[in-house]
Write a protein that holds these residues in place. Structure first.
Motif, PDB file in Angstrom:
ATOM      1  N   ARG A 263      22.787  62.912  26.856  1.00  0.00           N
ATOM      2  CA  ARG A 263      22.480  61.662  27.562  1.00  0.00           C
ATOM      3  C   ARG A 263      22.966  60.446  26.773  1.00  0.00           C
ATOM      4  O   ARG A 263      23.599  59.560  27.326  1.00  0.00           O
ATOM      5  CB  ARG A 263      20.971  61.565  27.811  1.00  0.00           C
ATOM      6  CG  ARG A 263      20.530  60.254  28.464  1.00  0.00           C
ATOM      7  CD  ARG A 263      19.016  60.150  28.625  1.00  0.00           C
ATOM      8  NE  ARG A 263      18.255  60.396  27.406  1.00  0.00           N
ATOM      9  CZ  ARG A 263      18.057  59.494  26.437  1.00  0.00           C
ATOM     10  NH1 ARG A 263      18.558  58.280  26.547  1.00  0.00           N
ATOM     11  NH2 ARG A 263      17.338  59.801  25.373  1.00  0.00           N
TER      12      ARG A 263
ATOM     13  N   LYS B 237      26.984  60.139  26.497  1.00  0.00           N
ATOM     14  CA  LYS B 237      27.821  60.073  27.704  1.00  0.00           C
ATOM     15  C   LYS B 237      28.505  58.713  27.882  1.00  0.00           C
ATOM     16  O   LYS B 237      29.564  58.639  28.495  1.00  0.00           O
ATOM     17  CB  LYS B 237      26.996  60.495  28.927  1.00  0.00           C
ATOM     18  CG  LYS B 237      26.584  59.444  29.869  1.00  0.00           C
ATOM     19  CD  LYS B 237      25.828  60.004  31.040  1.00  0.00           C
ATOM     20  CE  LYS B 237      24.629  59.115  31.225  1.00  0.00           C
ATOM     21  NZ  LYS B 237      23.791  59.473  32.309  1.00  0.00           N
ATOM     22  N   ASN B 238      27.959  57.666  27.308  1.00  0.00           N
ATOM     23  CA  ASN B 238      28.571  56.334  27.436  1.00  0.00           C
ATOM     24  C   ASN B 238      29.324  55.900  26.184  1.00  0.00           C
ATOM     25  O   ASN B 238      29.680  54.725  26.054  1.00  0.00           O
ATOM     26  CB  ASN B 238      27.499  55.301  27.789  1.00  0.00           C
ATOM     27  CG  ASN B 238      26.926  55.543  29.173  1.00  0.00           C
ATOM     28  OD1 ASN B 238      27.641  55.950  30.088  1.00  0.00           O
ATOM     29  ND2 ASN B 238      25.636  55.315  29.327  1.00  0.00           N
TER      30      ASN B 238
ATOM     31  N   LYS C 141      35.815  56.309  25.040  1.00  0.00           N
ATOM     32  CA  LYS C 141      36.725  57.446  25.252  1.00  0.00           C
ATOM     33  C   LYS C 141      37.356  57.928  23.944  1.00  0.00           C
ATOM     34  O   LYS C 141      37.579  59.119  23.768  1.00  0.00           O
ATOM     35  CB  LYS C 141      37.835  57.069  26.245  1.00  0.00           C
ATOM     36  CG  LYS C 141      37.330  56.854  27.650  1.00  0.00           C
ATOM     37  CD  LYS C 141      36.998  58.172  28.310  1.00  0.00           C
ATOM     38  CE  LYS C 141      36.592  57.895  29.752  1.00  0.00           C
ATOM     39  NZ  LYS C 141      35.809  58.947  30.313  1.00  0.00           N
TER      40      LYS C 141
END
Length: 159
Positions: free
Chosen positions: A66, A69-70, A73
């Motif tokens: 969780r 995930k942000n 990249k």
């Protein structure tokens, strides 16, 4: 309860004798409590999914997925992968160790899980220092990791 003199100990009815003393009754009660504790210790766990240490480890995996995930990249194949692998390693090693036939093998895999906890703790601190992880998320995961580490150490001691 009755007593024949002021110095004589009062008697209590218990399962051994109708004229047992308080001391004997205490010992009977103590023996029953110890038997209950022993029965509680010898509850047979049939599957690793019943282990609280495995359940908490799995929760940590979900938390790590969780919070990562942000992440940017450019960290997808760096810190994100390392954190996720370390997190997944914790309950995986608990499960694998549980299914081994001998306690030394189980203990070794629990030590591996404990090492993964330390690895993940370091990675969480690095992610926070890089500004990728909020203080709240860091503290939440670190608190669970600390609890998991204590549970693993206790389990290792009992094997």
């Amino acid at each position: 309860i009755s007593s024949s003199s002021s110095r004589a100990s009062p008697t209590v009815l218990c399962r051994y004798s109708p004229r047992s003393t308080f001391r004997e009754a205490y010992l009977v009660k103590r023996e029953a409590q110890e038997n209950e504790k022993e029965e509680a210790r010898t509850i047979k766990i049939r599957n690793f999914r019943e282990l609280e240490v495995w359940k908490l480890g799995k929760r940590i995996v979900l938390d790590v997925y969780r919070v990562t995930k942000n992440f940017p990249k450019e960290e997808m194949y760096g810190l994100v992968v390392q954190m996720r692998r370390a997190a997944v390693s914790i309950p995986s090693n608990v499960a694998e160790g549980f299914n081994r036939k001998h306690n030394p093998e189980y203990r070794q895999l629990l030590y591996v899980a404990l090492g993964s906890c330390a690895e993940l703790e370091t990675q969480i601190e690095v992610a926070h220092d890089l500004g990728l992880l909020s203080v709240g998320d860091r503290d939440e995961v670190l608190e669970r990791l600390d609890h998991e580490s204590r549970m693993l150490r206790n389990l290792i001691k009992r094997l």
